[in-house]
Design an enzyme around this catalytic site. Structure first.
Site, PDB file in Angstrom:
ATOM      1  N   THR A 146      -0.550  -2.656 -12.634  1.00 48.17           N
ATOM      2  CA  THR A 146       0.807  -2.883 -12.115  1.00 48.17           C
ATOM      3  C   THR A 146       1.094  -4.350 -11.904  1.00 48.17           C
ATOM      4  OG1 THR A 146       0.915  -0.740 -11.052  1.00 48.17           O
ATOM      5  CG2 THR A 146       2.322  -2.428 -10.128  1.00 48.17           C
ATOM      6  N   GLU A 160     -26.061  20.293   6.948  1.00 51.67           N
ATOM      7  CA  GLU A 160     -25.637  21.673   6.656  1.00 51.67           C
ATOM      8  C   GLU A 160     -26.217  22.182   5.348  1.00 51.67           C
ATOM      9  OE1 GLU A 160     -21.160  20.943   8.196  1.00 51.67           O
ATOM     10  OE2 GLU A 160     -21.651  23.011   7.646  1.00 51.67           O
ATOM     11  N   THR A 210      -4.498  -0.800  -9.741  1.00 51.60           N
ATOM     12  CA  THR A 210      -4.985  -0.402  -8.411  1.00 51.60           C
ATOM     13  C   THR A 210      -5.693   0.945  -8.432  1.00 51.60           C
ATOM     14  OG1 THR A 210      -2.848   0.619  -7.941  1.00 51.60           O
ATOM     15  CG2 THR A 210      -3.168  -1.668  -7.209  1.00 51.60           C
ATOM     16  N   ASP A 211      -5.439   1.769  -9.459  1.00 54.45           N
ATOM     17  CA  ASP A 211      -5.998   3.130  -9.444  1.00 54.45           C
ATOM     18  C   ASP A 211      -7.511   3.151  -9.397  1.00 54.45           C
ATOM     19  OD1 ASP A 211      -3.601   5.086 -11.434  1.00 54.45           O
ATOM     20  OD2 ASP A 211      -3.420   3.888  -9.605  1.00 54.45           O
ATOM     21  N   TYR A 263       7.865   2.094 -13.561  1.00 53.76           N
ATOM     22  CA  TYR A 263       7.694   0.900 -14.394  1.00 53.76           C
ATOM     23  C   TYR A 263       6.599   1.200 -15.401  1.00 53.76           C
ATOM     24  CZ  TYR A 263       3.720   0.643 -11.291  1.00 53.76           C
ATOM     25  OH  TYR A 263       2.596   0.982 -10.578  1.00 53.76           O
ATOM     26  N   LYS A 274      -8.400   2.850  -2.498  1.00 56.81           N
ATOM     27  CA  LYS A 274      -6.946   3.037  -2.476  1.00 56.81           C
ATOM     28  C   LYS A 274      -6.674   4.290  -1.649  1.00 56.81           C
ATOM     29  CE  LYS A 274      -2.963   3.216  -5.630  1.00 56.81           C
ATOM     30  NZ  LYS A 274      -2.560   3.208  -7.070  1.00 56.81           N
TER      31      LYS A 274
HETATM   32  N1  DAS Z   1      -1.567   2.921 -13.280  1.00 56.81           N
HETATM   33  C1  DAS Z   1      -1.948   2.021 -12.228  1.00 56.81           C
HETATM   34  C2  DAS Z   1      -3.184   1.230 -12.666  1.00 56.81           C
HETATM   35  O1  DAS Z   1      -3.144   0.578 -13.681  1.00 56.81           O
HETATM   36  C3  DAS Z   1      -0.918   1.035 -11.894  1.00 56.81           C
HETATM   37  C4  DAS Z   1      -1.391   0.157 -10.775  1.00 56.81           C
HETATM   38  O2  DAS Z   1      -1.204   0.572  -9.656  1.00 56.81           O
HETATM   39  O3  DAS Z   1      -1.987  -0.887 -11.023  1.00 56.81           O
HETATM   40  O4  DAS Z   1      -4.168   1.302 -11.950  1.00 56.81           O
END
Ligand code: DAS
Length: 356
Positions: free
Chosen positions: A39, A313, A119-120, A53, A192
């Protein structure tokens, strides 16, 4: 500051790497930005599109040009390693990126490294680099939750902060770091935690510190082995062990575990309920797969702030299973895929999960 003079491409592990042949010039710390997509390199149709986007569109030279103030903190040059959304970053991509980071960290003219990233799966990449790159120099992974085309985009300040931290002497020796939303996290702990707002990244044990107006404020240090303290070295790893994750629930059946076993996995991460618990319908299959040499690693679907307790457990000693300690399932997959390149011994694997 010189950013781009010419582009030459390197093929590394089958991955095309476009590298600018710029030399550093100037008296500030030299920071290399390795761009991978996400992103932070995204673009939307209008300023109102903060969540709609296309990721992985803007090239590294334009990312650098979007933050002219970088000249005040470092001499920067960029390399476009990949241009992908990080949900699609493969083990091969991780290996190629880590080898590039390691090679740059050995260069006398490189003081710090920034990786711009989706970010994923940023948390997996940051943890992987933390495990296998032997350097004391700051390595900082950064992303954004909004594309640069949106109102109140967070990417420019996140990138400015990442370069500032990567140029900081007091960031050395802290392992791989993640700067998001004014916070500095260890790549080991951070994940995240929210999927659609700028305050998205959390560490169960808290951030290491904050970065405000180019100054670092530290409040704690990493507690686990990393980078130069690690027994794992990217220069000695050519392929990661195949490891998959199965998500636990009360109605679970052995189907997913058997399917994974059929693909030749070396370990299965069980994202268990509560303290990594396994439903009765699945236990016999895990015992059978363990008997066939597949490591069974109990993690938890419960998000951070605790840890899976061995023999609580589930009789881990009796079943010869491993617990992921406080690592979430996706981090446990990364650690297992690295550790299993060096050992197939479950007791050694458990030691690794307690130490990294
Ligand atoms: N699809 C997500 C990624 O590329 C977009 C982001 O949040 O960066 O990880």
């Amino acid at each position: 500051m010189k950013t781009m003079t010419s582009l030459r491409t390197l093929a590394l592990g089958g991955v095309l790497i476009a590298s600018c042949a710029a030399a550093f010039a100037g008296d500030k710390p030299n920071v290399v930005i390795l761009a991978t997509g996400g992103t932070i390199a995204g673009a939307g149709a209008s300023v109102a599109n903060s969540a709609t986007y296309q990721a992985a569109k803007v090239p590294v030279d334009k990312l650098i040009a979007s933050v002219p103030e970088l000249v005040n903190v470092a001499d920067v040059r960029g390399e476009q390693v990949f241009q992908v959304a990080s949900e699609s970053l493969t083990n091969e991509n991780l290996l190629a990126l880590a080898k590039r980071v390691a090679a740059l960290s050995r260069q006398a003219d490189v003081d710090g490294i920034v990786i711009t990233h989706g970010t994923d799966t940023l948390e997996e990449t940051a943890y992987f680099l933390n495990l296998v790159v032997h350097t004391n120099k700051p390595v900082v992974v950064v992303g954004s939750m909004r594309p640069g085309t949106a109102m109140s985009a967070d990417g420019t300040l996140n990138l400015y902060n990442a370069v500032s931290v990567a140029a900081s002497k007091d960031a050395a020796g802290k392992g791989v770091l993640v700067t998001m939303n004014d916070e500095i996290h260890t790549g080991r702990d951070v994940s995240k935690a929210v999927n659609i707002k700028t305050e998205a990244f959390k560490s169960p044990w808290g951030p290491l510190g904050m970065i405000v107006e180019g100054k670092n404020y530290w409040f704690r240090n990493p507690a686990k082995r990393h980078t130069n303290q690690s027994e794992f070295d990217i220069d000695k790893i050519e392929k990661l062990a195949p490891v998959e994750i199965a998500y636990g629930n009360g109605n679970a059946t052995p189907t997913a575990y058997r399917a994974f076993a059929g693909t030749g996995v070396k370990a299965i991460i069980h994202a268990g309920t509560g303290n990594g618990s396994v439903s009765n319908a699945v236990v016999p299959t895990l015992q059978e797969l363990r008997g066939k040499g597949i490591q069974i690693i109990r993690s938890s679907r419960v998000v951070g702030g605790g840890f899976v307790l061995r023999n609580a457990e589930q009789p881990d000693d009796k079943y010869d299973w491993v617990v992921s300690h406080d690592l979430n399932p996706q981090k446990a997959r990364i650690l297992a895929s690295v550790a299993l390149t060096k050992t197939q011994d479950s007791k050694e694997l458990q030691r690794v999960f307690m130490e990294y």
